[in-house]
Motif scaffolding. Sequence first.
Motif, short mmCIF file in Angstrom:
data_model
loop_
_atom_site.label_atom_id
_atom_site.label_comp_id
_atom_site.label_asym_id
_atom_site.label_seq_id
_atom_site.Cartn_x
_atom_site.Cartn_y
_atom_site.Cartn_z
N PRO B 129 3.32 -3.33 -5.72
CA PRO B 129 2.03 -4.03 -5.59
C PRO B 129 2.15 -5.32 -4.77
O PRO B 129 1.28 -5.63 -3.95
CB PRO B 129 1.65 -4.33 -7.04
N GLY B 130 3.22 -6.05 -4.95
CA GLY B 130 3.43 -7.29 -4.19
C GLY B 130 3.56 -7.02 -2.71
O GLY B 130 2.99 -7.73 -1.87
N GLN B 131 4.32 -5.99 -2.36
CA GLN B 131 4.48 -5.64 -0.94
C GLN B 131 3.16 -5.20 -0.32
O GLN B 131 2.87 -5.50 0.82
CB GLN B 131 5.52 -4.52 -0.79
N ARG B 132 2.37 -4.48 -1.12
CA ARG B 132 1.07 -4.03 -0.59
C ARG B 132 0.20 -5.24 -0.28
O ARG B 132 -0.45 -5.29 0.77
CB ARG B 132 0.36 -3.15 -1.63
N LEU B 133 0.19 -6.23 -1.19
CA LEU B 133 -0.61 -7.43 -0.95
C LEU B 133 -0.13 -8.17 0.29
O LEU B 133 -0.92 -8.50 1.17
CB LEU B 133 -0.48 -8.37 -2.15
N ARG B 134 1.17 -8.44 0.35
CA ARG B 134 1.70 -9.27 1.43
C ARG B 134 1.63 -8.57 2.78
O ARG B 134 1.30 -9.16 3.79
CB ARG B 134 3.16 -9.63 1.14
N GLN B 135 1.95 -7.27 2.78
CA GLN B 135 2.09 -6.59 4.08
C GLN B 135 0.79 -5.96 4.57
O GLN B 135 0.63 -5.74 5.77
CB GLN B 135 3.15 -5.50 3.99
#
Lengths: 371, 219
Positions: B129-135
């Motif tokens: 989920p964090g990677q989806r937000l950031r990227q």
Amino acid sequence: MIKLEKLTKIFDTPGGTITAVDHVDMEVGEGEICVLLGPSGCGKTTNLKMINRLVVPTSGKIFIDGKDTDDYDPVELRRNIGYVIQQIGLFPNKTIEENICIVPDMLGWDRKKSRARAAELLELVALDPALFLTRFPKELSGGQQQRVGVIRALAADPPVMLMDEPFGAIDPINREVIQDEFLKMQQTLRKTIMFVSHDIDEAVKMADKVAIFRDGKLEQCSSPDDLLAHPANSFIADFVGGDRTLKRLRLVKVSEAMSKGAPSVTAESPVADAVKAMEDHGHANVVMVDERKRPRGFVHMNDVRDKKGPVSDHYEALEATVDAREDLRTAVSLMFSNDVTWLACTDADGKYAGYITQRGITHLLGETYNQ
Amino acid sequence: MRRLEILQYMIDNLGLIGERTLQHVSIVSVAVGLAILTGVPIGIAITRNRQVADAVLYVASIIITVPSIALFGLMIPILSTIGQGIGYLPAVIAVLLYSQLPIIRNTYTAINNVDPALREAARGMGMTPGQRLRQVEIPLAIPVIMAGVRTAVVMNIGVTAIAAYIGAGGLGAFISAGIADTDVRQLVTGAVSVSILAIIADFFLLWLQGRLTPLGVKT
């Protein structure tokens, strides 16, 4: 390679429970393409998405390479499974290179290695890396985007690929081209692929195995030819269509229906030789070849029975010939468009290889029904 | 004649105008900066739950309807307990509160409007989920979030002008003094400066928005 055991998914909705996938058992061998086929709402997509845990199964097991996928962290599992969707899903804020390198980057590949891999993959689908690596998705056509979508899923070289109607949004002409490209790639890559489609023609073309779903149940899982020749029930027979035998034409190569070892004559041969060749072989026509063995014309028994002189005085031109590597659909289409009942076939070098007749085709296709 | 007097006043007080402009900018930028740090995470967080989102947006809408002069009045007794009833702190708090709605709403809308296919592709490829937000989600949401920030800044340059009444300084001090002394020179100086500041801030943020928008998303 992929094995499903009593896989079940029940959705709780305000209107009650819906069994989307109902005790499905199936197996896909290594290097096979298995197409999940069925009308919309039959559970094929849910079935696919349970394999990479985008949908969590209610019960049942999924094994990949003998290992239970329950034992993996879903994120790690997904990074090791290629995933292609109909909407393509290229990230518009990333360049083509960055899009392709997403999974390798997450897996911690060396940057140089992943960038080289991106270029290599672009070449594989005939897109010039020098031109495309630095572009953004919006600068590509739909067909180009879908090619990138496929190679992005291949970037980390996963053994298993899941494809959800990957070519569904592409126009019919480009779709054929991309399907052919993909099949060619698959010949060397040998990935194990689950592929969702609602198009029987696509399934027949792409699949080693077709799994037909209805209301969450797996109705039949067999080779495309077997499915078309022996649909297990009336639902499947209806789904594959009343013209299912015609669809089989696509699955059989001309070379399989061709009578080999057929005689040929040259322009200089006496007509008597041609008559003897026809009588010996039992076919009322014989093909005339040139000095490079390419079919040039033919003589018909009735035209030359009592004639004299060389074949060159009596032959008729061939309206069409067919490459023996083509499928029967092409051959039949050529027969119909040229109003002939047989065609001379050529090999890869254009040399005469044998002939194919309408009777031969109907006989070959009919054989399976008598088994 | 009048016009010349006003111009003369401005020229004579350039130093003061500069000083008060800096105070003004300081209040707005600190407050909106803090509002971004709170509003963007809140906007992202509420995309998880529709009911919570509705409640949060409702509260933020109510806050924005409170007249600024009333808000300052309300804060005096509360902040007096820590000896900050008037001045810089209540001004910053007011701007911080007023900025929440445009920033939270725009963040929420922008993240919610990210193409579901992109989200599915990101999940299917194994992004956390964090990677989806950031990227993916935040880069795509940037233009709309920045539009919210622009709204907040321009609106609050006006609100800050009123904060002069609680001793926060800024360009509003010209206006309040102008009204008190019936001095048109100060009144016009304050009004013109506030307007010019708002226009410059808007252009600057528009430029910044362009810089922050990912190249592949620009139209």
